[in-house]
Design an enzyme around this catalytic site. Sequence first.
Site, short mmCIF file in Angstrom:
data_model
loop_
_atom_site.label_atom_id
_atom_site.label_comp_id
_atom_site.label_asym_id
_atom_site.label_seq_id
_atom_site.Cartn_x
_atom_site.Cartn_y
_atom_site.Cartn_z
N THR A 35 0.84 -1.20 0.00
CA THR A 35 0.00 0.00 0.00
C THR A 35 0.88 1.26 0.00
OG1 THR A 35 -1.48 -1.31 1.40
CG2 THR A 35 -2.09 0.98 1.01
N ALA A 87 -0.77 -0.65 7.10
CA ALA A 87 -0.90 -1.38 8.37
C ALA A 87 -1.40 -2.78 8.07
CB ALA A 87 -1.85 -0.67 9.32
N GLY A 100 4.26 -6.56 9.16
CA GLY A 100 4.16 -7.70 8.26
C GLY A 100 5.32 -7.72 7.26
N GLU A 107 9.70 2.01 11.04
CA GLU A 107 8.39 2.64 10.88
C GLU A 107 7.98 3.37 12.16
OE1 GLU A 107 6.49 -0.49 7.64
OE2 GLU A 107 6.17 -0.86 9.77
N LYS A 125 -8.37 -4.47 6.54
CA LYS A 125 -7.47 -4.27 7.67
C LYS A 125 -8.20 -3.73 8.92
CE LYS A 125 -3.89 -5.19 4.97
NZ LYS A 125 -2.83 -4.29 4.66
C1 5RP Z 1 5.58 -3.32 6.90
C2 5RP Z 1 4.24 -2.89 7.36
C3 5RP Z 1 3.19 -2.69 6.33
O1 5RP Z 1 2.68 -1.42 6.45
C4 5RP Z 1 2.12 -3.70 6.52
O2 5RP Z 1 2.70 -5.00 6.50
C5 5RP Z 1 1.05 -3.60 5.43
O3 5RP Z 1 1.56 -4.01 4.22
P1 5RP Z 1 0.67 -4.04 2.91
O4 5RP Z 1 0.36 -2.62 2.57
O5 5RP Z 1 1.56 -4.71 1.89
O6 5RP Z 1 -0.55 -4.85 3.21
O7 5RP Z 1 3.97 -2.70 8.51
O8 5RP Z 1 6.42 -3.60 7.98
#
Ligand code: 5RP
Length: 222
Positions: A35, A87, A100, A107, A125
């Site tokens: 994202t 997130a 993730g 971050e 989410k």
């Molecule tokens: C990375 C993160 C990301 O923001 C989280 O995993 C969401 O990822 P995505 O936008 O691919 O679903 O915290 O450490």
Amino acid sequence: MNQAQMKQAVGQAAVELIRPQLDSDSIVGVGTGSTANCFIDALAQIKTEFDGAVASSEATAARLKSHGIPVYDLNTVSNLDVYVDGADESDHHLHLIKGGGAALTREKIVAAVAKTFVCIADQSKLVDVLGAFPLPVEVIPMARSHVARELVKLGGDPVYREGCVTDNGNIILDVHNLSIVDPAQLERDINAIVGVVTNGLFAARPADVLLLGTPDGVKTLK
Ligand code: 5RP
């Protein structure tokens, strides 16, 4: 709108949200993940309207640079108006689970410096109670077994993320089967375990705004 289109929509919406406050001196904090990548690609379209960015991971730094956006070391930046990131989960108080993509520590540092944290996510989410997504914990490698035992005492089931080394040279334990009714307390409790670098709960510093992608368009939660 499918999930990919929702991610693109919130990336674009974040650019539109922050654009009025950008000037030639502005530095934008940029998160990590698919994202956040949509945000980076949209941000590149207005790259002449701000100075540069601070990245929350090496992957994000590389993507920003590939667009010709200057990337600054956070230590050289005195003022960061806004941080935009994705997130893994958000509750309705904008407490988050992140990490993730294993970038949680950087971050959290960039989010702590920024005046405003804009979270961007698709509707999958948003949850009532955090914890269905396993909570990432960044750990100093030699403390892995000790931290895992302490996490079990807190009621979780930690699983070593195989093959993952963070940008800081550490490992990740993903903690399953937590029902996180008090995110701020659990964030403190996990951070108090010796050997933990940080955990993926963003409750002490939640998001200020959540731009949520839905099939009906982008919704704003504050
Ligand atoms: C990375 C993160 C990301 O923001 C989280 O995993 C969401 O990822 P995505 O936008 O691919 O679903 O915290 O450490």
